[in-house]
Scaffold this motif. Structure first.
Motif, short mmCIF file in Angstrom:
data_model
loop_
_atom_site.label_atom_id
_atom_site.label_comp_id
_atom_site.label_asym_id
_atom_site.label_seq_id
_atom_site.Cartn_x
_atom_site.Cartn_y
_atom_site.Cartn_z
N THR A 1 -0.77 -57.74 -1.52
CA THR A 1 0.59 -57.37 -1.10
C THR A 1 1.27 -58.58 -0.50
OG1 THR A 1 -0.06 -55.09 -0.66
CG2 THR A 1 1.96 -55.86 0.36
N ILE A 2 2.45 -58.91 -1.04
CA ILE A 2 3.23 -60.03 -0.55
C ILE A 2 4.55 -59.46 -0.03
CG2 ILE A 2 4.35 -62.20 -1.17
CD1 ILE A 2 2.26 -62.32 -3.52
N SER A 3 4.75 -59.53 1.29
CA SER A 3 5.92 -58.88 1.87
C SER A 3 6.27 -59.52 3.20
CB SER A 3 5.65 -57.38 2.06
OG SER A 3 6.69 -56.78 2.79
N PHE A 4 7.57 -59.51 3.54
CA PHE A 4 8.03 -59.92 4.85
C PHE A 4 8.09 -58.75 5.83
CE2 PHE A 4 10.10 -62.98 1.94
CZ PHE A 4 9.56 -64.16 2.45
N SER A 5 7.86 -57.55 5.34
CA SER A 5 8.01 -56.36 6.17
C SER A 5 6.95 -56.31 7.26
CB SER A 5 7.90 -55.10 5.31
OG SER A 5 7.89 -53.94 6.11
N ILE A 6 7.37 -55.89 8.47
CA ILE A 6 6.41 -55.71 9.55
C ILE A 6 5.85 -54.29 9.56
CG2 ILE A 6 7.60 -57.43 10.93
CD1 ILE A 6 8.52 -55.13 12.76
N ALA A 7 6.30 -53.44 8.61
CA ALA A 7 5.81 -52.07 8.54
C ALA A 7 5.06 -51.83 7.24
CB ALA A 7 6.96 -51.08 8.66
N ALA A 8 4.43 -52.89 6.73
CA ALA A 8 3.59 -52.78 5.54
C ALA A 8 2.33 -53.58 5.79
CB ALA A 8 4.32 -53.31 4.31
N GLU A 9 1.27 -53.18 5.13
CA GLU A 9 -0.03 -53.79 5.40
C GLU A 9 -0.62 -54.38 4.12
OE1 GLU A 9 -2.23 -51.48 8.72
OE2 GLU A 9 -1.30 -49.97 7.47
N PRO A 10 -1.62 -55.24 4.26
CA PRO A 10 -2.17 -55.92 3.08
C PRO A 10 -3.06 -55.01 2.24
CG PRO A 10 -3.37 -56.56 5.05
CD PRO A 10 -2.22 -55.73 5.52
N SER A 11 -3.22 -55.39 0.96
CA SER A 11 -4.14 -54.66 0.09
C SER A 11 -5.57 -55.17 0.24
CB SER A 11 -3.72 -54.82 -1.38
OG SER A 11 -2.44 -54.30 -1.60
N VAL A 12 -5.71 -56.39 0.74
CA VAL A 12 -7.03 -56.98 0.98
C VAL A 12 -7.30 -56.92 2.48
CG1 VAL A 12 -8.48 -59.03 0.77
CG2 VAL A 12 -6.79 -58.50 -1.01
N ALA A 13 -8.28 -56.12 2.87
CA ALA A 13 -8.59 -55.98 4.29
C ALA A 13 -9.37 -57.20 4.77
CB ALA A 13 -9.41 -54.71 4.52
N THR A 14 -9.06 -57.65 5.98
CA THR A 14 -9.79 -58.74 6.61
C THR A 14 -10.50 -58.18 7.84
OG1 THR A 14 -8.06 -60.27 5.89
CG2 THR A 14 -9.63 -61.06 7.53
N VAL A 15 -11.81 -58.38 7.90
CA VAL A 15 -12.65 -57.83 8.96
C VAL A 15 -13.39 -58.98 9.63
CG1 VAL A 15 -14.51 -56.22 9.52
CG2 VAL A 15 -12.92 -55.69 7.65
N VAL A 16 -13.31 -59.06 10.95
CA VAL A 16 -14.01 -60.09 11.71
C VAL A 16 -14.94 -59.41 12.71
CG1 VAL A 16 -13.78 -62.06 13.27
CG2 VAL A 16 -12.09 -61.72 11.45
N GLY B 1 -12.12 -48.61 4.11
CA GLY B 1 -10.98 -47.71 4.16
C GLY B 1 -9.66 -48.33 4.54
N LYS B 2 -9.59 -48.93 5.71
CA LYS B 2 -8.31 -49.42 6.23
C LYS B 2 -7.79 -50.55 5.35
CE LYS B 2 -4.95 -49.52 9.13
NZ LYS B 2 -3.91 -48.55 8.91
N ASN B 3 -6.87 -50.21 4.43
CA ASN B 3 -6.20 -51.20 3.60
C ASN B 3 -7.19 -52.03 2.80
OD1 ASN B 3 -3.82 -50.28 4.76
ND2 ASN B 3 -4.11 -51.67 6.47
N ALA B 4 -8.03 -51.36 2.04
CA ALA B 4 -9.02 -52.05 1.23
C ALA B 4 -8.89 -51.64 -0.22
CB ALA B 4 -10.43 -51.75 1.74
#
Length: 806
Positions: free
Chosen positions: A110-125, A158-161
């Protein structure tokens, strides 16, 4: 100076290429720290936590690439952006700030400037899901391993994965007192320093502290002030405390602070913009000729009077508790993270804008942006896992996640009157401030009224507007994942996740000009906004499959899995309540994957064939309804990605390790929806066309060779060869045609290092070469038919590194 540097570069290149092999990705940490020396390089010992438990990579029925911390260091890959070189299935979209950058896996992101949208690739640390990928686009300075899980991972993560997961694990403290100090120095005044100390405080308590600092003057010359830009100034620290009072109880505390002040990332004029053709920073390009863009890939100059800059401040704290009771292990992960990001952006891309008393667009216009934003997230996860001893094994959990975000964005730009906007603004101003005969007189002769006020609308009349935005995300989920042994060799795979997502936003934009005038990118006061909205959506996603052990160390699997990414809104500076106030529905995916894995002491081989269908693909769809084409985040349509991937690791000899990977991916549009504001007859379905940042072919080949000597030192040769096919950096337009400027050429990268190691690697000095072939390339087309991101690694440069450890 240039002659001397050229001679040195050629000499170093010749010296290094005389013994080079080819290098790139890496293998994961050993399953147990205590091993026989003969097993130190055994691929059978590679473990991952891609299913939230420690397992051998050869036993996991998921396509996963693993990068080990010391191998990342050997390749001198210092940030997440380098993943696209190390993992063929990953691409990276570089933005002018970390918040606008994005990862794609198998061509989906997902490529977006929106602050109310989330990525399609989840990053987990360290088990904590990050709200935005940009939170991880920092330096990798305390990493144990990175796992890239390819394809939908909806059941466990789950979360945006819906496209994949980047799972980063940092290093645990050691009981034995250890420490290291490393420095890297590169051409053009770049340096990096890292120090680590780790050890036991008591028999039950151990701790580690890592500190990092890096600085770089930059590699792009701003001819406006003769300063270098696209550099960085960063520092960070991570502290870990591990408490193990008993064999069945572990408590881990992690605290991290990181700050960055980057004069990055200025867009380069790769095609003629016509905005300042007499500038010495004008590109050496013929523009678009016969439908092909003549991109000046050697461009390393800008002419900007406003510095693009990003300031980041991160703070993170988490507590993980693992308790074993009988045959089950219970885990709790509590985390709090904050991220402050401020963007300063040069938007007119020239130094001569905003000075003329002529109207735009006959004269160059000014456009400067400043946008601070604050994120704060809290997450809690509880889970229980069986001990893998019986025929039925499972992992089940409860997940809660909340994120609040506040952003303001101010644009200062030249006044715009190319369509009579000044008259409209003055009419509105008069109606709000005058009455009776005064109002009638003003409206009858707006020119005289403007003169009486001393108001004009030329390029040097700077107007501004500020948007105040906020969002809140609430997500909770129940999930379970398990296996059942149908026989000694075959097991059933299954999983299910129930997710509840709620997203809300507010948006208020205010024209700051006294007279409410329109500017370039500044809407008039009559279009000020005051809007709010929310959306709530639930999802049930699962996976099912079969895993079969065909022989010792060999396994095949087939899975069907579903991915889910929550709903959102297109909330950004020029938010239009009528169009952008509509909720963007969830992005859902269905994936089929067949894989084969082989693992022995000397060889690890993974092959995966996949096909994924994505419905409700969240993407920037083109909207040309108001006469000016913009992109608007929508559920743009349906896409499919399919292909084959192969990874291998091979200990060719005791001293030579070969590693390689190849990904052939076809990420294509099935059907794209016409934006609601656009006449459907003006759109085609665009079926069969490429999805952005999805090169058909990427591969890497690597090697590390250790030459042992009789003189008290060893020599380490490390090199990598990486190929990336051409790719589009933007979606096709509504009529099914790509902008020729958005096609990024293919490129090849060769990186290498030669190191001398002393006293069993207690001290090592390395000579580093990046981009030995000196092949330039662009990673992103940024828009406006001329703007590109060309990275630091698009030039050949050299460095030296020192590392001492005990």
């Amino acid at each position: 100076m240039n002659t001397k540097r050229s001679i040195i570069s050629k000499a170093v290149t010749l010296a290094m290429t005389s013994g080079l092999l080819v290098s790139a990705h890496t293998y994961a940490q050993e399953a147990e720290p205590a091993q026989a020396p003969d097993d130190d390089k055994s691929f059978e010992q590679i473990v991952v936590t891609s299913q939230k438990r420690v397992q051998s990579i050869s036993d996991v029925p998921v396509a996963v690439s693993v990068l080990r911390g010391d191998q990342i260091e050997s390749a001198f890959a210092n940030n997440v952006e380098n993943l696209q070189a190390l993992v063929p299935s990953v691409s990276f979209r570089k933005g002018t700030t970390t918040r606008n950058s994005a990862l794609t896996v198998r061509g989906i992101g997902t490529i977006s400037f929106s602050i109310a949208a989330e990525p399609s690739v989840a990053t987990v640390v360290d088990g904590v899901v990050l709200g935005r990928s940009g939170q991880a686009f920092a330096d990798l300075y305390d990493v144990d391993r990175i796992e890239v899980l390819r394809g939908p991972q909806g059941t466990l993560f789950g979360k945006n994965a819906s496209a994949g997961v980047v799972n980063i694990t940092t290093k645990d403290p050691t009981q034995e007192l250890t420490g290291s100090l490393s420095t890297e120095f590169y051409q053009d005044n770049e340096y990096r320093m890292k120090g680590t100390v780790s050890g036991g405080l008591t028999d039950e308590l151990s701790a580690s502290l890592t500190v990092f600092q890096g600085k770089f003057d930059g590699y792009i010359k701003n001819v406006y002030n003769n300063e270098m830009v696209n550099g960085y100034d960063r520092e960070g620290a991570r502290a870990v405390v591990l408490y193990e009072p008993a064999d069945d109880l572990t408590v881990k505390f992690i605290s991290e602070f990181y700050s960055a002040d980057d004069d990055c990332c200025a867009d380069l004029e790769g095609l003629p913009s016509g905005r300042n053709p007499d500038s010495e920073a004008a590109p050496n390009s013929d523009g678009i000729v016969d439908g092909v863009a003549d991109i000046d890939l050697d461009q390393r100059q800008i002419d900007h009077d406003f510095e693009s800059r990003t300031i980041d401040d991160h703070a993170a704290f988490s507590v993980q508790v693992d308790k074993t009771v009988g045959d089950y292990t219970y885990t709790s992960i509590t985390a709090q993270r904050s991220w402050e990001n401020t963007e300063y952006r040069e938007g007119d891309f020239t130094s001569i804008a905003g000075d003329s008393n002529e109207p735009v667009f006959g004269a160059p216009f000014q456009l400067h942006d400043v946008g601070p934003q604050e994120w704060s997230q809290f997450s809690q996860e509880f889970r229980v896992a069986s001990n893998l001893s019986g025929p039925f094994n499972f992992l089940a959990g409860l997940f809660y996640w909340n994120m609040d975000s506040e952003r303001s964005f101010t644009r200062d730009a030249s006044c715009q009157n190319n369509a009579g906007q000044l008259d409209a603004a003055l009419t509105n101003y008069a109606e709000n401030n005058l009455s009776g005969d005064d109002l009638t007189t003003a409206l009858s002769d707006l020119g005289a009224y403007a003169d009486s006020l001393g108001v004009s609308c030329n390029a040097n009349d700077i107007v501004s507007a500020t948007a105040y935005m906020s969002t809140e995300f609430n997500n909770w989920a129940l999930y379970g994942d398990g296996t059942y042994d149908l026989s000694d060799d075959m097991r059933l795979i299954f999983g299910l996740r129930y997710t509840d997502d709620e997203v809300s936003y507010t948006h208020r934009r205010v024209n700051n000009d006294e007279y409410g005038r329109t500017g370039v990118g500044v809407r008039p006061a009559t279009l000020d906004t005051d809007a709010a909205g929310s959306v709530d959506e639930t999802n049930l996603s699962g996976r099912v499959g079969i895993q079969y052990d065909i022989a010792k160390g060999q396994m095949i699997y087939g899975t069907y899995s579903q991915g889910y990414k929550g709903p959102g809104f297109n909330v950004y500076y020029n938010f239009n309540p009528e169009n952008d106030g509509r909720p963007i529905g969830a992005e859902e995916s269905d994936a089929y994957e067949i894989g084969y894995k082989y693992a022995s002491r000397d060889l690890l081989l993974n092959v995966a064939v996949f096909s994924t269908d994505i419905e409700g693909f969240q993407a920037n769809n083109f909207d040309c309804s108001d006469g000016a084409c913009i992109t608007r985040l929508t559920n743009a349509g349906n896409v499919t990605t399919q292909g084959v991937e192969l990874d291998f690791m091979y200990n060719a000899t005791d001293n030579l390790t070969l590693i390689g990977g190849v990904a052939y991916t076809k990420a294509e549009i099935d059907e794209f929806n016409c934006p609601a504001e656009v006449d459907a007859d003006a759109c085609t379905d665009r079926s069969g066309l490429d999805v952005p940042f999805s090169p058909d072919l990427k591969y890497s080949l690597s090697a590390e060779y250790i030459m042992e000597t009789e003189y008290g030192f060893d020599i380490y040769y490390n090199a990598s060869y990486i190929y990336t096919d051409e790719q589009y950096s933007d979606l096709p337009g509504n009529t099914g045609e790509f902008n020729a400027a958005s096609l990024l050429p293919d490129y090849t990268m060769v990186n290498a290092s030669v190191g001398m190691s002393f006293k069993d690697d207690a001290f090592r000095v390395s000579l580093i070469a990046k981009n030995l072939l000196d092949e330039s390339y662009a990673t992103t087309y940024s828009g406006d038919n001329f703007r590109y991101q060309i990275p630091r690694d698009a030039d050949r440069y050299f460095g030296v590194a020192f590392k001492a450890q005990f």
